[in-house]
Design a protein around this motif. Structure first.
Motif, PDB file in Angstrom:
ATOM      1  N   HIS A  41       0.806  -1.224   0.000  1.00  0.00           N
ATOM      2  CA  HIS A  41       0.000   0.000   0.000  1.00  0.00           C
ATOM      3  C   HIS A  41       0.844   1.282   0.000  1.00  0.00           C
ATOM      4  N   LYS A  42       2.167   1.191  -0.261  1.00  0.00           N
ATOM      5  CA  LYS A  42       3.000   2.393  -0.203  1.00  0.00           C
ATOM      6  C   LYS A  42       3.979   2.534  -1.363  1.00  0.00           C
ATOM      7  N   GLU A  43       4.645   1.445  -1.746  1.00  0.00           N
ATOM      8  CA  GLU A  43       5.721   1.570  -2.726  1.00  0.00           C
ATOM      9  C   GLU A  43       5.628   0.497  -3.801  1.00  0.00           C
ATOM     10  N   TRP A  44       5.654   0.968  -5.058  1.00  0.00           N
ATOM     11  CA  TRP A  44       5.646   0.055  -6.201  1.00  0.00           C
ATOM     12  C   TRP A  44       6.826   0.389  -7.097  1.00  0.00           C
ATOM     13  N   LEU A  45       7.388  -0.645  -7.691  1.00  0.00           N
ATOM     14  CA  LEU A  45       8.482  -0.494  -8.645  1.00  0.00           C
ATOM     15  C   LEU A  45       8.074  -1.133  -9.964  1.00  0.00           C
ATOM     16  N   ILE A  46       8.697  -0.661 -11.032  1.00  0.00           N
ATOM     17  CA  ILE A  46       8.521  -1.296 -12.329  1.00  0.00           C
ATOM     18  C   ILE A  46       9.691  -2.234 -12.543  1.00  0.00           C
ATOM     19  N   GLY A  47       9.387  -3.399 -13.051  1.00  0.00           N
ATOM     20  CA  GLY A  47      10.426  -4.366 -13.379  1.00  0.00           C
ATOM     21  C   GLY A  47      10.258  -4.843 -14.808  1.00  0.00           C
ATOM     22  N   ARG A  48      11.318  -5.445 -15.309  1.00  0.00           N
ATOM     23  CA  ARG A  48      11.278  -6.036 -16.654  1.00  0.00           C
ATOM     24  C   ARG A  48      11.535  -7.524 -16.537  1.00  0.00           C
ATOM     25  N   MET A  49      10.675  -8.261 -17.218  1.00  0.00           N
ATOM     26  CA  MET A  49      10.867  -9.703 -17.258  1.00  0.00           C
ATOM     27  C   MET A  49      12.125  -9.997 -18.070  1.00  0.00           C
ATOM     28  N   ALA A  50      12.821 -11.027 -17.675  1.00  0.00           N
ATOM     29  CA  ALA A  50      14.022 -11.430 -18.397  1.00  0.00           C
ATOM     30  C   ALA A  50      13.645 -12.077 -19.721  1.00  0.00           C
ATOM     31  N   ALA A  51      14.568 -12.024 -20.652  1.00  0.00           N
ATOM     32  CA  ALA A  51      14.318 -12.618 -21.963  1.00  0.00           C
ATOM     33  C   ALA A  51      14.252 -14.141 -21.887  1.00  0.00           C
ATOM     34  N   ARG A  52      15.030 -14.721 -20.973  1.00  0.00           N
ATOM     35  CA  ARG A  52      15.047 -16.185 -20.851  1.00  0.00           C
ATOM     36  C   ARG A  52      14.296 -16.593 -19.591  1.00  0.00           C
ATOM     37  N   PRO A  53      13.486 -17.620 -19.680  1.00  0.00           N
ATOM     38  CA  PRO A  53      12.781 -18.119 -18.487  1.00  0.00           C
ATOM     39  C   PRO A  53      13.785 -18.530 -17.405  1.00  0.00           C
ATOM     40  N   GLY A  54      13.478 -18.178 -16.187  1.00  0.00           N
ATOM     41  CA  GLY A  54      14.347 -18.532 -15.065  1.00  0.00           C
ATOM     42  C   GLY A  54      15.282 -17.425 -14.659  1.00  0.00           C
ATOM     43  N   ASP A  55      15.555 -16.473 -15.557  1.00  0.00           N
ATOM     44  CA  ASP A  55      16.411 -15.347 -15.196  1.00  0.00           C
ATOM     45  C   ASP A  55      15.603 -14.382 -14.331  1.00  0.00           C
ATOM     46  N   PRO A  56      16.283 -13.649 -13.454  1.00  0.00           N
ATOM     47  CA  PRO A  56      15.544 -12.770 -12.534  1.00  0.00           C
ATOM     48  C   PRO A  56      14.935 -11.548 -13.220  1.00  0.00           C
ATOM     49  N   VAL A  57      13.881 -11.035 -12.606  1.00  0.00           N
ATOM     50  CA  VAL A  57      13.267  -9.784 -13.048  1.00  0.00           C
ATOM     51  C   VAL A  57      14.222  -8.645 -12.694  1.00  0.00           C
ATOM     52  N   VAL A  58      14.372  -7.693 -13.593  1.00  0.00           N
ATOM     53  CA  VAL A  58      15.235  -6.536 -13.350  1.00  0.00           C
ATOM     54  C   VAL A  58      14.350  -5.392 -12.872  1.00  0.00           C
ATOM     55  N   LEU A  59      14.536  -4.973 -11.622  1.00  0.00           N
ATOM     56  CA  LEU A  59      13.729  -3.905 -11.042  1.00  0.00           C
ATOM     57  C   LEU A  59      14.392  -2.552 -11.258  1.00  0.00           C
ATOM     58  N   GLU A  60      13.560  -1.551 -11.528  1.00  0.00           N
ATOM     59  CA  GLU A  60      14.037  -0.174 -11.665  1.00  0.00           C
ATOM     60  C   GLU A  60      13.892   0.490 -10.299  1.00  0.00           C
ATOM     61  N   GLU A  61      14.912   0.395  -9.500  1.00  0.00           N
ATOM     62  CA  GLU A  61      14.812   0.875  -8.120  1.00  0.00           C
ATOM     63  C   GLU A  61      15.023   2.368  -7.976  1.00  0.00           C
ATOM     64  N   ASP A  62      15.378   3.029  -9.077  1.00  0.00           N
ATOM     65  CA  ASP A  62      15.605   4.466  -8.997  1.00  0.00           C
ATOM     66  C   ASP A  62      14.319   5.276  -9.045  1.00  0.00           C
ATOM     67  N   ARG A  63      13.214   4.626  -9.350  1.00  0.00           N
ATOM     68  CA  ARG A  63      11.929   5.351  -9.381  1.00  0.00           C
ATOM     69  C   ARG A  63      10.889   4.539  -8.628  1.00  0.00           C
ATOM     70  N   VAL A  64      10.349   5.146  -7.579  1.00  0.00           N
ATOM     71  CA  VAL A  64       9.372   4.479  -6.719  1.00  0.00           C
ATOM     72  C   VAL A  64       8.032   5.199  -6.873  1.00  0.00           C
ATOM     73  N   PHE A  65       6.974   4.426  -7.029  1.00  0.00           N
ATOM     74  CA  PHE A  65       5.625   4.980  -7.183  1.00  0.00           C
ATOM     75  C   PHE A  65       4.847   4.775  -5.894  1.00  0.00           C
ATOM     76  N   SER A  66       3.998   5.760  -5.582  1.00  0.00           N
ATOM     77  CA  SER A  66       3.262   5.691  -4.320  1.00  0.00           C
ATOM     78  C   SER A  66       1.916   4.976  -4.454  1.00  0.00           C
ATOM     79  N   SER A  67       1.563   4.601  -5.681  1.00  0.00           N
ATOM     80  CA  SER A  67       0.337   3.821  -5.874  1.00  0.00           C
ATOM     81  C   SER A  67       0.499   2.935  -7.101  1.00  0.00           C
ATOM     82  N   VAL A  68      -0.275   1.879  -7.126  1.00  0.00           N
ATOM     83  CA  VAL A  68      -0.226   0.980  -8.278  1.00  0.00           C
ATOM     84  C   VAL A  68      -0.759   1.691  -9.519  1.00  0.00           C
ATOM     85  N   GLU A  69      -1.679   2.638  -9.347  1.00  0.00           N
ATOM     86  CA  GLU A  69      -2.205   3.388 -10.480  1.00  0.00           C
ATOM     87  C   GLU A  69      -1.116   4.238 -11.137  1.00  0.00           C
ATOM     88  N   GLU A  70      -0.269   4.863 -10.326  1.00  0.00           N
ATOM     89  CA  GLU A  70       0.840   5.652 -10.879  1.00  0.00           C
ATOM     90  C   GLU A  70       1.794   4.764 -11.672  1.00  0.00           C
TER      91      GLU A  70
END
Length: 109
Positions: free
Chosen positions: A61-90
């Motif tokens: 209910h406070k912080e959301w990040l955008i991530g990118r799925m990896a190109a290959r299955p099993g690889d980790p999601v890459v999170l964009e930690e430099d930008r934090v959103f205060s709602s899922v709508e944002e």
């Protein structure tokens, strides 16, 4: 081999000269949408030019990040930690803006 899904992706072009679809999504990024906006969102989701974004809730209910799925299955999601959103709508709005720009060449203010 013929792929009907790919054929649809290649031929459908997003056209919104009055910005009505943009305003519809901006007003309500989550929930019921018109058929026309739903068609645009489906294109954004399946068009191979668009990255596969995911939203990550870091603090409930406070912080959301955008991530990118990896190109290959099993690889980790890459999170964009430099930008934090205060709602899922944002965060949803930001993903919409990025995909819109990528597919139409028009940036949303």
């Amino acid at each position: 081999m013929y792929d009907p899904a790919q054929d649809w992706v290649d031929t459908y072009e997003i056209v919104d000269p009055e910005g009505r679809l943009i305003e519809e999504f901006r007003a309500k990024p989550i929930g019921f949408r018109s058929a026309e906006l739903q068609r645009v969102l489906l294109k954004m989701q399946i068009d191979p030019r668009c990255p596969n974004y995911v939203l990550f809730c870091r603090t409930p209910h406070k912080e959301w990040l955008i991530g990118r799925m990896a190109a290959r299955p099993g690889d980790p999601v890459v999170l964009e930690e430099d930008r934090v959103f205060s709602s899922v709508e944002e965060a949803e709005w930001e993903v919409f803006r990025r995909r819109w720009t990528l597919l139409t060449g028009q940036e949303i203010a």
